[in-house]
Write a protein that holds these residues in place. Structure first.
Motif, short mmCIF file in Angstrom:
data_model
loop_
_atom_site.label_atom_id
_atom_site.label_comp_id
_atom_site.label_asym_id
_atom_site.label_seq_id
_atom_site.Cartn_x
_atom_site.Cartn_y
_atom_site.Cartn_z
N UNK A 68 0.84 -1.20 0.00
CA UNK A 68 0.00 0.00 0.00
C UNK A 68 0.87 1.25 0.00
N UNK A 69 1.98 1.17 0.72
CA UNK A 69 2.89 2.31 0.79
C UNK A 69 3.47 2.63 -0.59
N UNK A 70 3.91 1.59 -1.29
CA UNK A 70 4.41 1.78 -2.66
C UNK A 70 3.32 2.39 -3.53
N UNK A 71 2.10 1.89 -3.31
CA UNK A 71 0.99 2.31 -4.16
C UNK A 71 0.65 3.79 -4.02
N UNK A 72 0.93 4.37 -2.85
CA UNK A 72 0.60 5.79 -2.70
C UNK A 72 1.39 6.62 -3.72
N UNK A 73 2.48 6.05 -4.24
CA UNK A 73 3.24 6.75 -5.26
C UNK A 73 2.72 6.48 -6.67
N UNK A 74 1.86 5.47 -6.79
CA UNK A 74 1.42 5.04 -8.12
C UNK A 74 -0.09 4.82 -8.22
N UNK A 75 -0.88 5.86 -8.01
CA UNK A 75 -2.33 5.66 -8.18
C UNK A 75 -2.64 5.46 -9.67
N UNK A 76 -3.77 4.79 -9.99
CA UNK A 76 -4.13 4.55 -11.39
C UNK A 76 -4.15 5.84 -12.20
N UNK B 124 1.07 -4.06 -8.10
CA UNK B 124 0.91 -3.27 -6.87
C UNK B 124 -0.46 -2.61 -6.76
N UNK B 125 -1.27 -2.73 -7.82
CA UNK B 125 -2.60 -2.10 -7.76
C UNK B 125 -3.63 -3.15 -7.40
N UNK B 126 -4.40 -2.92 -6.36
CA UNK B 126 -5.43 -3.88 -6.03
C UNK B 126 -6.57 -3.71 -7.02
N UNK B 127 -7.34 -4.74 -7.17
CA UNK B 127 -8.40 -4.64 -8.15
C UNK B 127 -9.74 -4.79 -7.47
N UNK B 128 -10.55 -3.76 -7.61
CA UNK B 128 -11.88 -3.84 -7.05
C UNK B 128 -12.79 -3.87 -8.26
N UNK B 129 -13.68 -4.85 -8.31
CA UNK B 129 -14.54 -5.00 -9.48
C UNK B 129 -15.27 -3.71 -9.80
#
Lengths: 321, 75
Positions: free
Chosen positions: A53-61, A86-91
């Motif tokens: 999640x921490x990495x993801x804060x640098x890489x939003x869609x 690193x991106x979670x997938x929500x339907x």
């Protein structure tokens, strides 16, 4: 497994001293397995989900699509697949994501690479695979998943099926550009913490039930019981496992502990990998939602390509492991 | 003041809406909370990851359900 030995000591102490279950009995095996695995898995989940999640804060869609729209096709496929990890997938995000990528000029094939990698390779699945099968299987899953995502995207790109996307996807809808605020370190920290708590809150019951059933199988079902039905020599095991996995999407978290017990009883590892990939990567609800933005034929092509990739991976690792 | 909750209606969107309601209640502010589930409108804001929160047309956060205390800071 050095770092987990304190947990094993604790599990032994709880099983034999506190619950005073006779050592070596079936119940003792099952209880010990359950306590050890539950603690280990939840510790891993907390640490890894937080880190990702921490990495993801640098890489939003929103940022990913800008990067991808500036890349050439092949580099785009590779990057999209890695970003998907690193991106979670929500339907429920599938549609805005798809439309937003297409609209920004991200090629269709690159968009699909992202759509394949994002749900298939997620931190919960990786943690559970690592915890239950060890780092080698988790790494194989990660690498095969990324390769399937890259190749599926490249194939879909080459097929030139843009006509199978609903036309409105190509209309420009963005009216105002999103101002991407720079997050402070504390804010990223808080985000990661609340995200990890949120995910664990959502999956814990499936994980506990999965480990519970797994512990029961571990203790009570005879070794290699399943080998004659689902061993590496059975050609139909891999495609069958992939088919069974498709409707199980929402329960990915519970499926893995269960599957690890089944593997121990003789289901071969390639079959297990194929099953897991189908559970996470081929999802019926996702297909139904995607129908809003693309023709049924494109969804079938997408499912078929990813499905073939999964089955191939299953056969491959049945053969070499 | 107009608060828009952008999202098709997943559990996280509902959580964000609840948090927004609670935030304005705690601050005693009068504000309209509007649920925006139309995809074209959501994308119109440049948002790809839902749920997102917009206050008076400006997107404050996206891809997560912001907490009550965060929302209070933006009001």
């Amino acid at each position: 497994m050095g770092i987990f030995s304190p947990i094993q000591l604790f599990a032994d102490w709880l099983t034999y001293s506190i619950f005073s279950i006779q050592k070596g009995t079936l119940l003792a095996n099952a209880a010990n397995f359950f306590i050890f695995d539950t603690i280990k898995i939840f510790m891993l989940l907390a640490v890894i989900i937080f880190a990702v999640s921490f990495i993801r804060t640098y890489l939003p869609p929103e940022r990913i699509r800008i990067i991808l729209s500036q890349k050439s096709e092949y580099a785009g496929n590779i990057l999209a697949s890695l970003f998907g990890v690193v991106t979670p997938f929500c339907t429920c995000s599938a549609i805005p994501l798809f439309l937003g990528f297409i609209e920004a000029g991200v090629p269709l094939g690159v968009t699909f690479s992202f759509l394949v990698a994002s749900p298939m390779i997620n931190e919960v699945a990786l943690v559970l695979l690592f915890g239950m099968f060890g780092w080698r299987i988790a790494a194989i899953y990660l690498v095969s998943g990324v390769i399937i995502a890259i190749i599926s995207g490249i194939i879909i790109g080459k097929l030139k099926v843009e006509n199978l996307v609903e036309e409105f996807a190509y209309q420009n809808k963005t009216k105002s550009q999103l101002k991407m605020r720079k997050m402070g370190l504390m804010e990223r920290f808080d985000y990661s913490k609340s995200y990890a708590i949120d995910i664990i809150r959502r999956v814990w019951i499936y994980v506990v039930i999965g480990i519970g059933v797994g512990a029961w199988i571990h203790g009570y079902v005879p070794m290699d019981f399943l080998a004659k039905y689902a061993g590496a020599g059975k050609w139909y095991a891999v495609p069958l496992a992939a088919l069974i996995g498709i409707p199980l999407y929402s329960n990915a978290a519970g499926v893995i502990p269960l599957v690890s017990a089944l593997t121990e009883k003789g289901v071969s590892i390639g079959t297990t990998l194929a099953f897991m990939m189908a559970v996470t990567g081929l999802s019926l609800p996702e297909f139904m939602i995607l129908r809003k933005v693309m023709k049924l034929r494109l969804i079938m092509i997408f499912a078929a390509i990813v499905g073939i990739g999964i089955v191939f991976t299953g056969y491959l690792f049945n053969l070499i492991l | 003041m107009k608060i828009e909750v952008l999202g098709p209606g997943c559990p996280n969107c509902k959580k964000l809406e609840e948090n927004a309601r609670q935030a304005i209640k705690e601050m005693g502010i009068k504000a309209d909370i509007v649920k925006v589930s139309d995809i074209a409108k959501i994308i119109g804001y440049g948002v790809l990851s839902v749920p997102a929160l917009a206050i008076d047309g400006e997107v404050k956060c996206y891809g997560r359900a912001a907490s009550i205390s965060e929302i209070k800071k933006w009001l």
